[in-house]
Design a protein around this motif. Structure first.
Motif, PDB file in Angstrom:
ATOM      1  N   ASP B  67       0.831  -1.210   0.000  1.00 47.64           N
ATOM      2  CA  ASP B  67       0.000   0.000   0.000  1.00 47.64           C
ATOM      3  C   ASP B  67       0.866   1.260   0.000  1.00 47.64           C
ATOM      4  O   ASP B  67       0.357   2.364  -0.182  1.00 47.64           O
ATOM      5  N   GLY B  68       2.194   1.077   0.248  1.00 47.33           N
ATOM      6  CA  GLY B  68       3.091   2.218   0.137  1.00 47.33           C
ATOM      7  C   GLY B  68       3.911   2.525   1.369  1.00 47.33           C
ATOM      8  O   GLY B  68       4.178   3.700   1.657  1.00 47.33           O
ATOM      9  N   HIS B  69       4.340   1.494   2.081  1.00 49.17           N
ATOM     10  CA  HIS B  69       5.130   1.734   3.287  1.00 49.17           C
ATOM     11  C   HIS B  69       6.305   0.767   3.364  1.00 49.17           C
ATOM     12  O   HIS B  69       6.115  -0.450   3.291  1.00 49.17           O
ATOM     13  N   VAL B  70       7.488   1.337   3.509  1.00 47.35           N
ATOM     14  CA  VAL B  70       8.703   0.547   3.702  1.00 47.35           C
ATOM     15  C   VAL B  70       9.444   1.181   4.873  1.00 47.35           C
ATOM     16  O   VAL B  70       9.567   2.410   4.942  1.00 47.35           O
ATOM     17  N   ALA B  71       9.917   0.343   5.813  1.00 49.45           N
ATOM     18  CA  ALA B  71      10.681   0.895   6.937  1.00 49.45           C
ATOM     19  C   ALA B  71      11.847  -0.016   7.268  1.00 49.45           C
ATOM     20  O   ALA B  71      11.792  -1.236   7.070  1.00 49.45           O
ATOM     21  N   LEU B  86      14.445   4.429   9.461  1.00 46.81           N
ATOM     22  CA  LEU B  86      14.183   5.048   8.154  1.00 46.81           C
ATOM     23  C   LEU B  86      12.833   4.582   7.642  1.00 46.81           C
ATOM     24  O   LEU B  86      12.452   3.421   7.851  1.00 46.81           O
ATOM     25  N   ALA B  87      12.117   5.473   6.964  1.00 43.64           N
ATOM     26  CA  ALA B  87      10.802   5.097   6.433  1.00 43.64           C
ATOM     27  C   ALA B  87      10.510   5.820   5.136  1.00 43.64           C
ATOM     28  O   ALA B  87      10.892   6.996   4.958  1.00 43.64           O
ATOM     29  N   PHE B  88       9.870   5.106   4.242  1.00 43.81           N
ATOM     30  CA  PHE B  88       9.361   5.665   2.991  1.00 43.81           C
ATOM     31  C   PHE B  88       7.848   5.439   3.023  1.00 43.81           C
ATOM     32  O   PHE B  88       7.397   4.280   3.017  1.00 43.81           O
ATOM     33  N   ASP B  89       7.086   6.511   3.088  1.00 46.76           N
ATOM     34  CA  ASP B  89       5.627   6.407   3.093  1.00 46.76           C
ATOM     35  C   ASP B  89       5.097   7.063   1.829  1.00 46.76           C
ATOM     36  O   ASP B  89       5.321   8.265   1.609  1.00 46.76           O
ATOM     37  N   LEU B  90       4.427   6.284   1.016  1.00 45.89           N
ATOM     38  CA  LEU B  90       3.974   6.745  -0.294  1.00 45.89           C
ATOM     39  C   LEU B  90       2.477   7.021  -0.272  1.00 45.89           C
ATOM     40  O   LEU B  90       1.719   6.312   0.407  1.00 45.89           O
ATOM     41  N   ALA B  91       2.064   8.036  -1.027  1.00 45.86           N
ATOM     42  CA  ALA B  91       0.635   8.343  -1.124  1.00 45.86           C
ATOM     43  C   ALA B  91       0.351   8.902  -2.510  1.00 45.86           C
ATOM     44  O   ALA B  91       1.138   9.706  -3.027  1.00 45.86           O
ATOM     45  N   PRO B  92      -0.760   8.478  -3.129  1.00 49.87           N
ATOM     46  CA  PRO B  92      -1.096   9.027  -4.441  1.00 49.87           C
ATOM     47  C   PRO B  92      -1.495  10.498  -4.327  1.00 49.87           C
ATOM     48  O   PRO B  92      -2.130  10.896  -3.340  1.00 49.87           O
ATOM     49  N   GLY B  96       1.069  12.547  -9.167  1.00 49.75           N
ATOM     50  CA  GLY B  96       1.831  11.297  -9.163  1.00 49.75           C
ATOM     51  C   GLY B  96       1.789  10.660  -7.789  1.00 49.75           C
ATOM     52  O   GLY B  96       0.725  10.444  -7.226  1.00 49.75           O
ATOM     53  N   THR B  97       2.971  10.402  -7.251  1.00 51.63           N
ATOM     54  CA  THR B  97       3.059   9.754  -5.938  1.00 51.63           C
ATOM     55  C   THR B  97       3.929  10.606  -5.015  1.00 51.63           C
ATOM     56  O   THR B  97       5.054  10.954  -5.378  1.00 51.63           O
ATOM     57  N   ALA B  98       3.397  10.950  -3.859  1.00 47.22           N
ATOM     58  CA  ALA B  98       4.193  11.690  -2.875  1.00 47.22           C
ATOM     59  C   ALA B  98       5.012  10.690  -2.067  1.00 47.22           C
ATOM     60  O   ALA B  98       4.486   9.687  -1.585  1.00 47.22           O
ATOM     61  N   VAL B  99       6.311  10.977  -1.958  1.00 54.65           N
ATOM     62  CA  VAL B  99       7.208  10.172  -1.126  1.00 54.65           C
ATOM     63  C   VAL B  99       7.504  10.985   0.128  1.00 54.65           C
ATOM     64  O   VAL B  99       8.132  12.047   0.047  1.00 54.65           O
ATOM     65  N   LEU B 100       7.033  10.494   1.269  1.00 56.53           N
ATOM     66  CA  LEU B 100       7.366  11.134   2.539  1.00 56.53           C
ATOM     67  C   LEU B 100       8.457  10.268   3.163  1.00 56.53           C
ATOM     68  O   LEU B 100       8.226   9.095   3.495  1.00 56.53           O
ATOM     69  N   PHE B 101       9.642  10.848   3.253  1.00 55.05           N
ATOM     70  CA  PHE B 101      10.816  10.109   3.724  1.00 55.05           C
ATOM     71  C   PHE B 101      11.185  10.593   5.115  1.00 55.05           C
ATOM     72  O   PHE B 101      11.180  11.803   5.384  1.00 55.05           O
ATOM     73  N   ALA B 102      11.530   9.669   5.994  1.00 53.44           N
ATOM     74  CA  ALA B 102      12.018  10.051   7.320  1.00 53.44           C
ATOM     75  C   ALA B 102      13.252   9.232   7.680  1.00 53.44           C
ATOM     76  O   ALA B 102      13.318   8.032   7.400  1.00 53.44           O
ATOM     77  N   HIS B 103      14.238   9.898   8.237  1.00 58.34           N
ATOM     78  CA  HIS B 103      15.393   9.233   8.842  1.00 58.34           C
ATOM     79  C   HIS B 103      15.433   9.794  10.260  1.00 58.34           C
ATOM     80  O   HIS B 103      15.949  10.890  10.500  1.00 58.34           O
ATOM     81  N   ALA B 104      14.814   9.042  11.168  1.00 59.36           N
ATOM     82  CA  ALA B 104      14.458   9.571  12.485  1.00 59.36           C
ATOM     83  C   ALA B 104      15.294   8.973  13.606  1.00 59.36           C
ATOM     84  O   ALA B 104      15.856   7.883  13.481  1.00 59.36           O
ATOM     85  N   GLY B 105      15.352   9.716  14.709  1.00 58.45           N
ATOM     86  CA  GLY B 105      15.965   9.195  15.918  1.00 58.45           C
ATOM     87  C   GLY B 105      17.456   9.438  16.035  1.00 58.45           C
ATOM     88  O   GLY B 105      18.154   8.685  16.724  1.00 58.45           O
ATOM     89  N   TRP B 106      17.961  10.503  15.383  1.00 62.68           N
ATOM     90  CA  TRP B 106      19.360  10.873  15.565  1.00 62.68           C
ATOM     91  C   TRP B 106      19.551  11.359  16.998  1.00 62.68           C
ATOM     92  O   TRP B 106      18.710  12.060  17.544  1.00 62.68           O
ATOM     93  N   ARG B 107      20.690  11.025  17.596  1.00 65.52           N
ATOM     94  CA  ARG B 107      20.916  11.418  18.982  1.00 65.52           C
ATOM     95  C   ARG B 107      21.199  12.916  19.107  1.00 65.52           C
ATOM     96  O   ARG B 107      20.791  13.557  20.061  1.00 65.52           O
TER      97      ARG B 107
END
Lengths: 145, 145
Positions: B67-71, B86-92, B96-107
């Motif tokens: 459905d559009g989620h990879v982590a 890290l996460a790639f959350d996709l939405a139509p 086209g397709t929006a890619v919401l990218f996160a690289h979270a939890g840096w100290r």
């Protein structure tokens, strides 16, 4: 509070990078050539235009230090931007000049903030291209995403 | 904790963007073609190579949803990356397709994190170029900054 922070190294002298981020003419070459209106001294207000009659952002210049520091407080434009703080901190490196950019103090980590984060990285690479090749990709020459 | 978040719209169907972020072959086309080794299912470990004998990053796949989620959870590589998510959350969208990218939890909000933030935006634009034109700019074809 949430912050956008990017670091990009530009193969140019610090004084040239400073000129590009501290002056309205410089900013026009890499962020928006549709209009950067205002002064470049502390206390000045600068209006940034992106194809609309109203400015997309209005900032007050809060720091201008030729050692490599420029800072703005956002006082108008997009609602999510008002109250945020922007800074360009430059430092010499063996490969040129490091640009440490911050757009700090967002109230929430919204999708608009994530959009602006990617846009800022794109425009910092436009700054790099402008200083290294003479040609940046300011609005309206920019890639839309 | 500090997070990197970017949003980029890609003019491609969600299924194609999903393939590009969920499979080792897809990732090779926009992030690094020097080596993406491992599986693509939940629980797999993936090693990412950038010109060195040791992987620059090792992740464990924690979510794969068409459905559009990879982590991914980062379990090896650069010290500052270990423990981040890290996460790639996709939405139509209409474009086209929006890619919401996160690289979270840096100290800490270090200069290396700021460097990685700009690098991620660059590689997300490489993902966009790959899907829209057939050619991305994965390592070692990437711009260095």
């Amino acid at each position: 509070m949430q912050d956008i922070r990017h670091r990009v190294v530009v193969d140019a002298p610090l004084a040239d990078v400073f000129e590009a981020v501290a002056t309205t003419e410089g900013i026009s070459a890499w962020w928006t050539r549709d209009g950067v209106r205002g002064g470049s001294t502390v206390g000045s207000r600068v209006h940034f235009f992106f194809g609309q009659p109203e400015p997309a952002a209005v900032v007050e210049v809060t720091r201008v230090d030729p050692d490599g520091h420029v800072a703005w407080a956002c006082v108008g434009g997009a609602d999510e931007w008002v109250g945020t703080e922007l800074a360009f901190d430059l430092a010499p490196t063996e490969d040129g000049t490091a640009v440490l950019f911050a757009h700090a103090g967002w109230r929430e980590p919204t999708e608009f903030m994530a959009h602006c984060s990617a846009r800022w990285a794109y425009f910092l690479l436009s700054l790099k291209a402008y200083l290294e090749t003479g040609t940046g990709t300011p609005f309206p020459d920019d890639l839309r995403f």
